[in-house]
Design an enzyme around this catalytic site. Structure first.
Site, PDB file in Angstrom:
ATOM      1  CB  SER A 165      -0.976  -0.029   1.173  1.00 28.19           C
ATOM      2  OG  SER A 165      -1.976   0.941   1.027  1.00 28.19           O
ATOM      3  CG  HIS A 166       0.357   4.142   3.200  1.00 26.60           C
ATOM      4  ND1 HIS A 166      -0.459   3.109   3.602  1.00 26.60           N
ATOM      5  CD2 HIS A 166       0.849   4.685   4.337  1.00 26.60           C
ATOM      6  CE1 HIS A 166      -0.449   3.047   4.919  1.00 26.60           C
ATOM      7  NE2 HIS A 166       0.341   3.978   5.407  1.00 26.60           N
ATOM      8  CG  ASP A 218      -5.496   0.781  -0.377  1.00 25.67           C
ATOM      9  OD1 ASP A 218      -4.697   1.739  -0.420  1.00 25.67           O
ATOM     10  OD2 ASP A 218      -5.407  -0.132   0.466  1.00 25.67           O
TER      11      ASP A 218
END
Length: 524
Positions: free
Chosen positions: A130-131, A290
């Protein structure tokens, strides 16, 4: 980041299965780690992939598996490793053409679309942290529901994967990569998403408005999707940063000096913020898209503020009879006030988007949102669109809001704050021991003897979520105009303390200090 070292250690590190820090461990969004610390290696991916191959039928998946990756450096080798295992186990694997990158919500949509028309249900795997920083890798599994796997599924995968590690990976089947690629089938994830997105957002209103939109994918997998959306719907949209670089060296440092592709951080979004005056609206996504970051000419919106505005817009422009509002326990109580004003019931859950999946899939949740800038919602006709967090969808919703209401999302929020109360929100991480973390997770309402919080009577002390009755993994204390929540981190030896007040900054500080004191007292 030393890219050659990172990739070398991915293949060379052999995690000790007896070391709890090196085992497979699924948090709220899969297994994450880095080869630099031996926490994300080829061995981990081999074990997790084989565990899924062994167990997926028990999760309801007997059809194809959608395999995707983002732009992190470890995602590519992990994708290849996983493909070699799935192919060896005779699973039909669907991959991006030309080994391209795929955002998380596109996998969710692909699973749902397939399962709506086939009896042999599909599932999906995403290689993404993700991040997280550039040196991290991640492995997420989405069962046939299309969203993040629930605890029952992740615990089963963990147990089987760690058993395989302990056995020296003897039970892992694997094909040479060339042969595995030969068996995989190309699937146009972006084509499906671009075709279906108009069923969830009014793209024609956005196009007709001529709204000037800037997009920064932050070096992530959403780049090609945004380009195709702009072309297909003739949007006045410019991708301001088309760079793809696994080191993410173009990213400004986050608040702690680390590189982190967090689109809710003003530090990480500094590049887009510098361009905000060129656009009516600007949108950022993290590498697997997301999460969303919404920028107006006045700056980067607080994620809680945008969720409130999005919620109000959705439930005043969609019918969705009887649909509830999904929010986590640490998301702003302004969402409760907006929902009450709209006559909608709130479904409050512990932290984790997995708790919204069933509601979105079955249509009784119109919207599910987290304070960490992750959300999704139904199609216009009430069918599910994606049951995972969808930063592209929420970005386009901001454009629809501006196009149809004639106001930027922060102006919509401002009207809500003036009418329903202005929230002041804070979060603080409190270092604690592993023993204290375990104690925090086991707290009961009886452990809180206080009757007041920052001058207000305590209305409720919660250790289970009001919506689904699931344990919060900590506690939440609620008054008429404030609340705080404390829960242990899943990855660090810290207690995460959240606080909110509708009575101003000074009261917020009083709530936060009372919360920290109470946590220190019960953990003493």
């Amino acid at each position: 980041m030393d890219l050659p070292k990172l990739l070398t250690l991915y293949y060379e590190e052999r995690p000790d299965p007896e070391d709890p820090l090196l085992r497979v461990a699924f948090g709220t969004s899969g297994h994450r780690g880095t080869s630099l610390k031996g926490t994300f290696t080829e061995a981990h991916v081999l074990a997790i992939a084989q565990a899924i191959a062994d167990l997926r039928a028990s999760f309801g998946a007997t059809g194809p598996l959608f395999l995707a990756k983002d732009t992190h450096a470890l995602s590519q080798p992990a994708w290849a490793t996983a493909l070699s295992v799935f192919a060896a186990n005779g699973i039909e694997v669907l991959v991006e053409p030309e080994e391209g990158y795929t955002p998380t919500p596109l996998v969710s949509l692909a699973i749902l679309e397939h399962n709506a028309h086939h009896s042999a249900k599909a599932d999906g795997v995403l290689l993404t942290p993700s991040h997280n920083p550039p040196e991290d890798g991640g492995f997420k599994y989405n069962p046939p529901t299309g969203g993040p796997a629930d605890t029952r599924v992740t615990k089963a995968i963990e147990a089987r994967a760690n058993a395989l590690l302990k056995e020296g990976l003897k039970g892992v089947k694997r094909l040479p990569l060339k042969e595995a690629k030969g068996r995989a089938k190309a699937f146009d994830y972006a084509g499906l998403y671009v075709a279906r997105i108009k069923e969830a957002v009014d793209l024609e209103a956005i196009r007709a408005s001529g709204l000037r939109i800037g997009v920064d994918p932050l070096g992530g997998a959403s780049l090609r999707v945004w380009e195709r959306l702009a072309e297909a719907y003739r949007l006045n949209l410019e991708v301001v940063n088309p760079i793809l670089d696994p080191t993410f060296r173009f990213m400004p440092p986050d608040h702690d000096g680390k590189i982190r592709m967090d689109c809710s951080s003003p530090y990480a979004m500094a590049g887009l913020l510098a361009l905000k005056d060129r656009y009516d609206l600007a949108i950022g996504n993290d590498p697997d898209a997301d999460r969303h970051g919404i920028v107006t000419p006045r700056g980067l919106m607080n994620p809680n503020h945008y969720l409130a505005a999005a919620l109000h817009h959705l439930f005043t422009t969609r019918a969705w009879p009887g649909a509830k509002v999904g929010k986590t326990a640490v998301t702003s109580a302004l969402l409760d006030r907006v929902a009450a004003a709209l006559g909608r019931e709130v479904y409050e859950t512990p932290v984790g988007f997995k708790y919204f999946v069933a509601g979105l899939l079955e249509g009784w949740l119109g919207f599910g949102g987290e304070e960490s800038a992750g959300a999704s919602f139904l199609r216009l006709d009430g069918r599910p669109f994606s049951t995972d967090k969808d930063g592209i969808l929420l970005g386009l919703l901001a454009a629809e809001m501006a196009a149809k209401e004639g106001k930027a999302p922060d102006e919509v929020y401002e009207a809500l704050a003036q009418g329903l109360g202005r929230p002041y929100y804070a979060r603080k991480d409190l270092p604690i021991s592993p023993e204290a973390k375990a104690k925090l997770a086991r707290l009961s309402p009886e452990d809180v003897g206080e009757k007041e919080l920052a001058g207000e009577p305590i209305r409720a002390v919660l250790t289970r979520a009001p919506g689904n009755g699931e344990p919060l993994g900590g506690l939440k204390v609620v008054t008429e105009n404030a609340w705080f929540a404390a829960r242990p981190s899943g990855t660090e030896d810290v207690a995460k303390v959240y606080a909110e007040s509708f009575r101003g900054e000074e009261h917020l500080e009083a709530v936060l200090q009372a919360a920290l004191a109470l946590v220190a007292k019960v953990l003493a």
